[in-house]
Design a protein around this motif. Structure first.
Motif, PDB file in Angstrom:
ATOM      1  N   LYS A  73       0.700  -1.099  -0.126  1.00 21.47           N
ATOM      2  CA  LYS A  73       0.065   0.007  -0.035  1.00 21.47           C
ATOM      3  C   LYS A  73       1.000   1.225  -0.035  1.00 21.47           C
ATOM      4  O   LYS A  73       0.582   2.228  -0.718  1.00 21.47           O
ATOM      5  CB  LYS A  73      -0.887  -0.019   1.104  1.00 21.47           C
ATOM      6  CG  LYS A  73      -2.006  -0.916   1.047  1.00 21.47           C
ATOM      7  CD  LYS A  73      -2.656  -1.338   2.058  1.00 21.47           C
ATOM      8  CE  LYS A  73      -3.685  -2.789   2.019  1.00 21.47           C
ATOM      9  NZ  LYS A  73      -4.557  -3.029   3.306  1.00 21.47           N
ATOM     10  N   ALA A  74       2.142   1.343   0.649  1.00 25.95           N
ATOM     11  CA  ALA A  74       2.827   2.335   0.556  1.00 25.95           C
ATOM     12  C   ALA A  74       3.520   2.465  -0.596  1.00 25.95           C
ATOM     13  O   ALA A  74       3.723   3.642  -1.087  1.00 25.95           O
ATOM     14  CB  ALA A  74       4.030   2.178   1.882  1.00 25.95           C
TER      15      ALA A  74
ATOM     16  N   PHE B 293       2.262   1.714  -3.306  1.00 29.84           N
ATOM     17  CA  PHE B 293       0.974   2.227  -4.418  1.00 29.84           C
ATOM     18  C   PHE B 293       0.772   3.663  -4.478  1.00 29.84           C
ATOM     19  O   PHE B 293       0.786   4.359  -5.217  1.00 29.84           O
ATOM     20  CB  PHE B 293      -0.184   1.363  -4.230  1.00 29.84           C
ATOM     21  CG  PHE B 293      -1.381   1.778  -4.902  1.00 29.84           C
ATOM     22  CD1 PHE B 293      -1.575   1.327  -6.501  1.00 29.84           C
ATOM     23  CD2 PHE B 293      -2.352   2.763  -4.479  1.00 29.84           C
ATOM     24  CE1 PHE B 293      -2.476   1.568  -6.974  1.00 29.84           C
ATOM     25  CE2 PHE B 293      -3.347   3.253  -5.373  1.00 29.84           C
ATOM     26  CZ  PHE B 293      -3.451   2.596  -6.451  1.00 29.84           C
ATOM     27  N   GLU B 294       0.939   4.250  -2.904  1.00 27.58           N
ATOM     28  CA  GLU B 294       0.731   5.563  -2.715  1.00 27.58           C
ATOM     29  C   GLU B 294       1.907   6.241  -3.367  1.00 27.58           C
ATOM     30  O   GLU B 294       1.586   7.570  -3.778  1.00 27.58           O
ATOM     31  CB  GLU B 294       0.915   5.709  -1.445  1.00 27.58           C
ATOM     32  CG  GLU B 294      -0.375   5.431  -0.570  1.00 27.58           C
ATOM     33  CD  GLU B 294      -1.704   5.768  -1.096  1.00 27.58           C
ATOM     34  OE1 GLU B 294      -1.610   7.085  -1.397  1.00 27.58           O
ATOM     35  OE2 GLU B 294      -2.577   5.213  -1.154  1.00 27.58           O
ATOM     36  N   LYS B 295       3.052   5.863  -3.804  1.00 23.78           N
ATOM     37  CA  LYS B 295       4.214   6.608  -4.672  1.00 23.78           C
ATOM     38  C   LYS B 295       4.222   6.333  -6.009  1.00 23.78           C
ATOM     39  O   LYS B 295       4.779   7.037  -6.802  1.00 23.78           O
ATOM     40  CB  LYS B 295       5.475   5.898  -4.019  1.00 23.78           C
ATOM     41  CG  LYS B 295       5.979   6.501  -2.530  1.00 23.78           C
ATOM     42  CD  LYS B 295       7.399   6.485  -2.363  1.00 23.78           C
ATOM     43  CE  LYS B 295       8.067   7.497  -3.276  1.00 23.78           C
ATOM     44  NZ  LYS B 295       9.543   7.569  -2.867  1.00 23.78           N
TER      45      LYS B 295
ATOM     46  N   ARG C 153      -8.953  -0.929  -6.686  1.00 19.93           N
ATOM     47  CA  ARG C 153      -7.874  -0.295  -7.517  1.00 19.93           C
ATOM     48  C   ARG C 153      -7.522  -1.391  -8.368  1.00 19.93           C
ATOM     49  O   ARG C 153      -6.334  -1.600  -9.035  1.00 19.93           O
ATOM     50  CB  ARG C 153      -6.566  -0.152  -6.636  1.00 19.93           C
ATOM     51  CG  ARG C 153      -7.107   0.957  -5.536  1.00 19.93           C
ATOM     52  CD  ARG C 153      -5.933   0.920  -4.402  1.00 19.93           C
ATOM     53  NE  ARG C 153      -6.363   1.928  -3.241  1.00 19.93           N
ATOM     54  CZ  ARG C 153      -7.122   1.986  -2.422  1.00 19.93           C
ATOM     55  NH1 ARG C 153      -8.002   0.830  -2.392  1.00 19.93           N
ATOM     56  NH2 ARG C 153      -7.366   2.878  -1.514  1.00 19.93           N
TER      57      ARG C 153
ATOM     58  N   TRP D 216      -9.515  -3.832  -0.555  1.00 21.09           N
ATOM     59  CA  TRP D 216      -8.773  -2.703  -1.173  1.00 21.09           C
ATOM     60  C   TRP D 216      -8.186  -2.968  -2.685  1.00 21.09           C
ATOM     61  O   TRP D 216      -8.143  -1.904  -3.264  1.00 21.09           O
ATOM     62  CB  TRP D 216      -7.429  -2.794  -0.083  1.00 21.09           C
ATOM     63  CG  TRP D 216      -6.277  -1.722  -0.721  1.00 21.09           C
ATOM     64  CD1 TRP D 216      -6.195  -0.525  -0.207  1.00 21.09           C
ATOM     65  CD2 TRP D 216      -5.037  -1.981  -1.423  1.00 21.09           C
ATOM     66  NE1 TRP D 216      -5.033   0.231  -0.802  1.00 21.09           N
ATOM     67  CE2 TRP D 216      -4.376  -0.795  -1.342  1.00 21.09           C
ATOM     68  CE3 TRP D 216      -4.434  -3.166  -1.886  1.00 21.09           C
ATOM     69  CZ2 TRP D 216      -3.106  -0.834  -2.178  1.00 21.09           C
ATOM     70  CZ3 TRP D 216      -3.399  -3.154  -2.532  1.00 21.09           C
ATOM     71  CH2 TRP D 216      -2.482  -1.837  -2.760  1.00 21.09           C
TER      72      TRP D 216
END
Length: 321
Positions: free
Chosen positions: A40-41, A43-45, A72, A68
């Motif tokens: 998830k981290a 993906f955020e980038k 996506r 989640w």
């Protein structure tokens, strides 16, 4: 269903993502999804065209973050499988060389804390330890069926337990009376045989050894290390978090063997090996968790992160600083 924070606290999160994600629009693989914290981290980038492929052999781990991923689904793909089989998994997805690959080789907090999974001596439950509960044999089968010599070898080779013979003998004596079927029974047997030395439970290394043997963890890591550089695009990176010396030595050696250096005999005046290497470590030493992180999450204490990058081209072989 467990929350992400309750399922697993990701280790070395900021350091991993910072060193791994260099192309926001690239394709990244998390080979050990677990609680999904690292995925998830990552993906955020990622940018609008970035893609994430997350893999885990544990169906419970994938189910925990299924919603989640569904939200996506155009950019996130969850795959049930083993990272040791990554070339075939990517081929099935028709994915070419990727921008980055992450492996977190530890057991998730959820697996440790769930007594029914049988990973921990701290909670009594079935002596199982399978990361994929639908495949393979449980640890109880190894404990009760391997010979004393074979058990001693497992404890020595996979747990680096210095008193492996005594531990194996204690198990053999106990099971001669009644089969050892729970984590509590095994933990008690080992504690009585080995005694306490400080705060660390005497069965720690034996439990590690059985878990590694049950899940074929070193074989899986070896399979990955044998071919991961072919899966990276030029400039792509691999990040691996290990938790004990067996894994860390394998990773360190694999990275070193792929670095550009002549492999010819020293007495040979001209290099003819033709294997200059295509990888370089981005840090000379493994990255360790900070004191603050260890204070927040004691399970991070033994974590070691190593990151390497594939050369962009033959002229891009200067030292990374």
């Amino acid at each position: 269903m467990a929350s992400d924070e309750g399922y697993h606290v990701p280790v070395l999160l900021a350091e991993t993502v910072e060193n791994l994600v260099t192309d926001p629009n690239g394709v990244y693989v998390d080979g050990t999804f677990g609680g999904g914290g690292h995925s998830k981290a990552i993906f955020e980038k990622l940018g609008a065209h970035g893609r994430l492929i997350s893999i885990d052999r544990d169906p419970d781990a994938l189910a925990n973050s299924a919603q989640w991923a569904r939200e996506r689904s155009d950019r996130v793909t969850l795959v049930r499988g083993n990272f040791g089989n990554l070339p075939n998994l990517l081929a099935e997805l028709e994915v070419g060389p990727v921008s980055g690959i992450l492996l977190d080789l530890g057991v998730s907090s959820h697996q440790i804390d769930e007594a029914q999974r049988g990973f921990s001596f701290m909670k009594d439950g079935p002596l199982d330890m399978r990361m994929d509960p639908e495949r393979g044999v449980p640890a109880s089968e190894l404990v009760n069926k391997l010979s004393e010599v074979e058990l001693s070898r497992v404890f020595r080779d996979f747990g680096e337990e210095p008193r492996h013979r005594r531990a194996a003998n204690a198990v053999a004596v106990r099971r001669a009376t009644s089969a050892i079927m729970t984590t509590g029974e095994l933990a008690q047997t080992l504690e009585e045989a080995l005694g306490r030395r400080g705060k660390k439970h005497p069965g720690t290394k034996v439990f590690q050894a059985l878990r590694i043997a049950v899940n074929g963890e070193l074989d899986e890591l070896r399979s990955f290390l044998d071919g991961f550089s072919d899966l990276l695009r030029p400039g792509g990176r691999v990040a691996i978090i290990s938790y004990h010396s067996l894994e860390d030595r394998m990773v360190k050696r694999a990275f070193r063997d792929l670095e550009p250096r002549c492999r010819c005999p020293r007495e040979q005046p001209v290099c003819t090996c033709g294997e200059p290497g295509n990888l370089r470590s981005i840090a000379r030493r493994a990255i360790k968790p900070s004191r603050g992180e260890i204070g927040r999450n004691s399970r991070a204490r033994s974590a070691r992160l190593r990151v390497a990058e594939k050369f962009v081209d033959e002229s891009n072989r200067g030292e990374i600083v």
